[in-house]
Design an enzyme around this catalytic site. Structure first.
Site, PDB file in Angstrom:
ATOM      1  N   ARG A 174       4.990 -12.932   9.737  1.00 19.58           N
ATOM      2  CA  ARG A 174       5.698 -11.706   9.402  1.00 19.58           C
ATOM      3  C   ARG A 174       7.020 -11.641  10.168  1.00 19.58           C
ATOM      4  O   ARG A 174       7.209 -12.335  11.173  1.00 19.58           O
ATOM      5  CB  ARG A 174       4.833 -10.492   9.711  1.00 19.58           C
ATOM      6  CG  ARG A 174       4.547 -10.286  11.179  1.00 19.58           C
ATOM      7  CD  ARG A 174       3.406  -9.300  11.410  1.00 19.58           C
ATOM      8  NE  ARG A 174       3.722  -7.965  10.958  1.00 19.58           N
ATOM      9  CZ  ARG A 174       3.081  -7.323   9.972  1.00 19.58           C
ATOM     10  NH1 ARG A 174       2.103  -7.906   9.332  1.00 19.58           N
ATOM     11  NH2 ARG A 174       3.412  -6.102   9.644  1.00 19.58           N
ATOM     12  N   LYS A 224       4.600   0.924   9.525  1.00 13.96           N
ATOM     13  CA  LYS A 224       4.811   2.177   8.809  1.00 13.96           C
ATOM     14  C   LYS A 224       4.326   3.362   9.634  1.00 13.96           C
ATOM     15  O   LYS A 224       4.914   4.443   9.570  1.00 13.96           O
ATOM     16  CB  LYS A 224       4.070   2.128   7.467  1.00 13.96           C
ATOM     17  CG  LYS A 224       4.832   1.342   6.412  1.00 13.96           C
ATOM     18  CD  LYS A 224       4.110   1.340   5.085  1.00 13.96           C
ATOM     19  CE  LYS A 224       3.119   0.217   5.016  1.00 13.96           C
ATOM     20  NZ  LYS A 224       2.580  -0.026   3.681  1.00 13.96           N
ATOM     21  N   GLU A 241       0.877  -1.164   0.000  1.00 14.44           N
ATOM     22  CA  GLU A 241       0.000   0.000   0.000  1.00 14.44           C
ATOM     23  C   GLU A 241       0.921   1.222   0.000  1.00 14.44           C
ATOM     24  O   GLU A 241       1.802   1.317   0.860  1.00 14.44           O
ATOM     25  CB  GLU A 241      -0.861  -0.033   1.264  1.00 14.44           C
ATOM     26  CG  GLU A 241      -1.993   0.926   1.202  1.00 14.44           C
ATOM     27  CD  GLU A 241      -2.843   0.936   2.468  1.00 14.44           C
ATOM     28  OE1 GLU A 241      -2.703   0.030   3.313  1.00 14.44           O
ATOM     29  OE2 GLU A 241      -3.638   1.875   2.594  1.00 14.44           O
TER      30      GLU A 241
HETATM   31  P1  ATP Z   1       2.806  -2.122   8.084  1.00 13.96           P
HETATM   32  O1  ATP Z   1       1.916  -2.872   9.029  1.00 13.96           O
HETATM   33  O2  ATP Z   1       4.235  -2.116   8.442  1.00 13.96           O
HETATM   34  O3  ATP Z   1       2.300  -0.782   7.740  1.00 13.96           O
HETATM   35  P2  ATP Z   1       1.547  -3.407   5.917  1.00 13.96           P
HETATM   36  O4  ATP Z   1       1.329  -4.858   6.068  1.00 13.96           O
HETATM   37  O5  ATP Z   1       0.415  -2.493   6.122  1.00 13.96           O
HETATM   38  O6  ATP Z   1       2.798  -3.000   6.784  1.00 13.96           O
HETATM   39  P3  ATP Z   1       1.619  -3.360   3.094  1.00 13.96           P
HETATM   40  O7  ATP Z   1       2.104  -2.265   2.238  1.00 13.96           O
HETATM   41  O8  ATP Z   1       0.179  -3.625   3.143  1.00 13.96           O
HETATM   42  O9  ATP Z   1       2.187  -3.075   4.546  1.00 13.96           O
HETATM   43  O10 ATP Z   1       2.432  -4.694   2.825  1.00 13.96           O
HETATM   44  C1  ATP Z   1       2.830  -5.180   1.578  1.00 13.96           C
HETATM   45  C2  ATP Z   1       3.189  -6.620   1.736  1.00 13.96           C
HETATM   46  O11 ATP Z   1       4.271  -6.780   2.643  1.00 13.96           O
HETATM   47  C3  ATP Z   1       2.033  -7.415   2.314  1.00 13.96           C
HETATM   48  O12 ATP Z   1       1.894  -8.604   1.565  1.00 13.96           O
HETATM   49  C4  ATP Z   1       2.444  -7.692   3.721  1.00 13.96           C
HETATM   50  O13 ATP Z   1       1.896  -8.890   4.179  1.00 13.96           O
HETATM   51  C5  ATP Z   1       3.959  -7.729   3.628  1.00 13.96           C
HETATM   52  N1  ATP Z   1       4.566  -7.347   4.908  1.00 13.96           N
HETATM   53  C6  ATP Z   1       4.365  -6.218   5.606  1.00 13.96           C
HETATM   54  N2  ATP Z   1       5.044  -6.241   6.769  1.00 13.96           N
HETATM   55  C7  ATP Z   1       5.705  -7.423   6.810  1.00 13.96           C
HETATM   56  C8  ATP Z   1       6.586  -8.054   7.751  1.00 13.96           C
HETATM   57  N3  ATP Z   1       6.917  -7.460   8.912  1.00 13.96           N
HETATM   58  N4  ATP Z   1       7.067  -9.273   7.449  1.00 13.96           N
HETATM   59  C9  ATP Z   1       6.742  -9.871   6.288  1.00 13.96           C
HETATM   60  N5  ATP Z   1       5.928  -9.343   5.367  1.00 13.96           N
HETATM   61  C10 ATP Z   1       5.406  -8.128   5.607  1.00 13.96           C
HETATM   62 MG    MG Z   2      -1.359  -2.171   5.258  1.00  8.77          MG
END
Ligand code: ATP
Ligand code: MG
Length: 600
Positions: free
Chosen positions: A297, A307, A37
């Site tokens: 994760r 983020k 995102e």
């Molecule tokens: P955050 O919670 O840090 O804001 P998010 O999951 O909202 O991260 P996205 O941009 O939606 O961030 O994530 C893109 C991809 O990266 C998704 O498939 C998500 O599952 C993966 N991802 C995000 N954080 C992790 C992590 N700590 N370990 C492994 N994969 C991750």
């Molecule tokens: Mg997200």
């Protein structure tokens, strides 16, 4: 370097599924996707996901689409789109860039375009004719899918507020309460949904909901919301839409449109999987359908990962920006001097599991050291200079020594290092009253100067305040390599620079950003910020470093690995210390305190 590419590909439960699916002839090749995102910069958790998705594409002859999951208009921004593209390309550089699924610029995949996209649309990394996928490109197709669900009696327009919908959903042990509008006619639903799209209603007035099961043990299946009204400008589609699909509705269908075969996400989406399947099944789409798989994760000690929290560090000025070398962002790690190979190696080492756990940041640091040890050019530099004069050499003495650039890599060759009688050594490498087992320089004591002579400290010169300002020493002139006393043993070897030719540079020395292993567990991560996470010193270094190049990695001998920072200007170089040579956090024990360790 330990060749990741040559070693056997990793094995884990997701790769096992892919392997079995290909063996069964379900798909000609796997299509995965990395769906960030664009609401922040990528961090090392994303790197784990990138390495998994691109790794599978690479190992099984498939494609991994870079897709912006940009269905939420209010939190997203093009600045993040640009940074994410840069970071993904950097991380897979030379490894899986041929698997990067992009689309011809300007082309919008439609629901009919799926067969085309199943034929692997890959762009070249630097090909201007290609661009990433955007979920927002599918708004039209998604809208039509929603209309189709309404026609099939599988979705309805609901007039309850968001709070009412939440409250009426119930709990796992308490059945939900059906919406008063659950049994609207197909005609009425079609009409209302069209008017939602036309902008007739204010934000929050109505939603489109799937008609599933208000008594399902999985609360996500209790008539989840598929569309909301939001009169907001979107960074990619402008003002074209005032209704936006939810993550659950958009994600499975975006996967379908792109011909994704294995849709891999983190464990918290496991409860969404029945909905992912329900939407695809109830639209009766041609097979094969994409399937969702979940993995744990990455969580790292001494690190916050979300983020939202990283954004707070930037906003509050705790760090200098998203790419501050102390940040766990991909851009921060890159600026700090970490290579893509080290991150990929780390991702492979930690593996893919189904259990959430906390990875020790030392595992990452080990991968970084291991990688840099093999590639870094050795250089001499002194971070905190102390003058040293050799009294038994003539005052204009100069002597060229050939020093090996990298003992791990003979191809890196040698360079001349100029020795003289006016030198600087590290302040830490001299102690007037040292404790036992101090093997560096002391009054009357001997050490070897790296690549050069054994010296003895004869005299300690102090200023009026009693501070040591100069050491006067004699050299054993036979002790250089090849000399008659070359094999004489002394316990310590220290580094030095030639005072007459040394170049001053700024060195930024970093430490962990947090003082405790689990900053999130404190409930207030900002209360455990390490106040000493950045120290800036003016170092003196051998002249070869004046020609340092941005992509090159250096080991300042005994001090750590360094890389040029983009803040550098001609004649005013700035180096970031990527990492020390050894884990300095192990030094907390008294026997290992700085100044007491044996010099190597
Ligand atoms: P955050 O919670 O840090 O804001 P998010 O999951 O909202 O991260 P996205 O941009 O939606 O961030 O994530 C893109 C991809 O990266 C998704 O498939 C998500 O599952 C993966 N991802 C995000 N954080 C992790 C992590 N700590 N370990 C492994 N994969 C991750
Ligand atoms: Mg997200």
């Amino acid at each position: 370097m330990a060749n990741l590419e040559a070693s056997a590909p990793p094995s884990d439960f997701i790769r096992d599924v892919v392997r079995a699916d290909l063996a069964a002839g379900k798909y000609p090749f796997p299509v995965t996707r990395f769906p960030p995102e664009p609401n922040g910069y990528l961090h090392i958790g994303h790197a784990k996901s990138i390495c998994l998705n691109f790794g599978i594409a690479r190992e099984f002859g498939g494609v991994c689409n870079l897709r912006f999951d940009d269905t939420n208009p209010t939190k997203e921004d093009v600045e993040y789109v640009e940074s994410i593209i840069t970071d993904v390309k950097w991380l897979i550089r030379g490894w899986a860039d041929h698997c990067l699924g992009l689309k011809p610029r300007g082309e919008v995949p439609s629901r009919k375009g799926r067969d085309f996209y199943l034929q692997a649309v890959t762009g070249r990394v630097d090909d201007a004719g290609y661009e990433p996928f955007f979920a927002s490109d599918y708004f039209e197709a998604l809208y039509e899918f929603a209309v189709e669900l309404i026609r099939r009696g599988k979705a309805y327009v609901c007039d309850h507020t968001a709070e009412e919908v939440d409250r009426m959903r119930g709990a796992p042990d308490k059945v939900g309460q059906p919406s008063r509008w659950r049994d609207r006619s197909v005609e009425e639903n079609l009409d209302l949904f069209a008017r939602m799209k036309a902008g007739e209603f204010p934000d929050g007035a109505r939603t489109l909901r799937a008609k599933i099961d208000m008594a399902s043990p999985n609360v996500w299946m209790r008539d989840p919301v598929l569309y909301r009204i939001r009169h907001a400008e979107h960074h990619h589609t402008g003002n074209r839409w005032c209704i936006y699909p939810t993550y659950d509705f958009a994600h499975c269908l975006s996967d379908y449109i792109e011909g994704v075969t294995h849709s891999i996400c983190t464990l918290e989406f496991e409860v969404h999987r029945p909905l992912y399947d329900w939407i695809l099944e109830n639209l009766d789409l041609p097979r094969p359908l994409p399937h969702q798989y979940e993995f744990a994760r990455l969580n790292l000690t001494y690190t916050v990962m979300s983020k939202r929290k990283l954004m707070a560090l930037v906003r509050d000025g705790i760090v200098r920006g998203w790419d501050d070398p102390r940040m766990p962002t991909i851009s921060g790690l890159r600026r700090r001097g970490v290579t893509p190979e080290a991150l990929r190696h780390f991702a492979y080492n930690i593996g893919i599991t189904k259990y959430n756990s906390l990875t020790d940041v030392a595992v990452l640091e080990h991968a970084i050291r291991d990688d840099l040890n093999k590639r870094a050019l050795r250089r001499l530099a002194v971070l905190r200079p102390l003058k040293l004069v050799i009294t038994n050499l003539p005052d204009d003495h100069t002597e060229e020594i050939l020093a090996v650039n990298n003992p791990e890599d003979p191809a890196a060759g040698t360079r001349p290092v100029v020795f003289g009688n006016h030198l600087y050594i590290e302040q830490d490498d001299f102690m007037e009253n040292p404790p036992p087992k101090y093997y560096r320089l002391r009054p009357g004591g001997e050490v070897r100067l790296k690549y050069a002579y054994i010296i003895r400290c004869d005299e300690v010169v102090k200023d009026a305040a009693g501070r040591v300002v100069e050491l006067r020493c004699t050299a054993d002139l036979g002790s250089k390599t090849g000399g008659p006393t070359a094999n004489r043993k002394v316990k310590g070897t220290i580094h030095w620079v030639n005072a007459r030719t040394a170049v001053p540079v700024e060195c930024r020395l970093y430490d962990r950003l947090f003082t405790v292993p689990e900053p999130d567990a404190t409930g207030d991560f900002k209360s455990v910020i390490n106040p000493n996470s950045l120290e800036v010193v003016t170092a003196l270094c051998e002249p070869a470093l004046a020609a340092a190049r941005p992509e090159e990695r250096y080991q300042f001998e005994r001090l750590g690995y360094f890389v040029l920072d983009p803040d550098s200007q001609p004649g005013r170089l700035v180096f970031n210390r990527t990492i020390t040579l050894k884990d300095s956090w192990a030094k907390i024990e008294p026997k290992n305190q700085p100044g007491v360790t044996q010099a190597e």
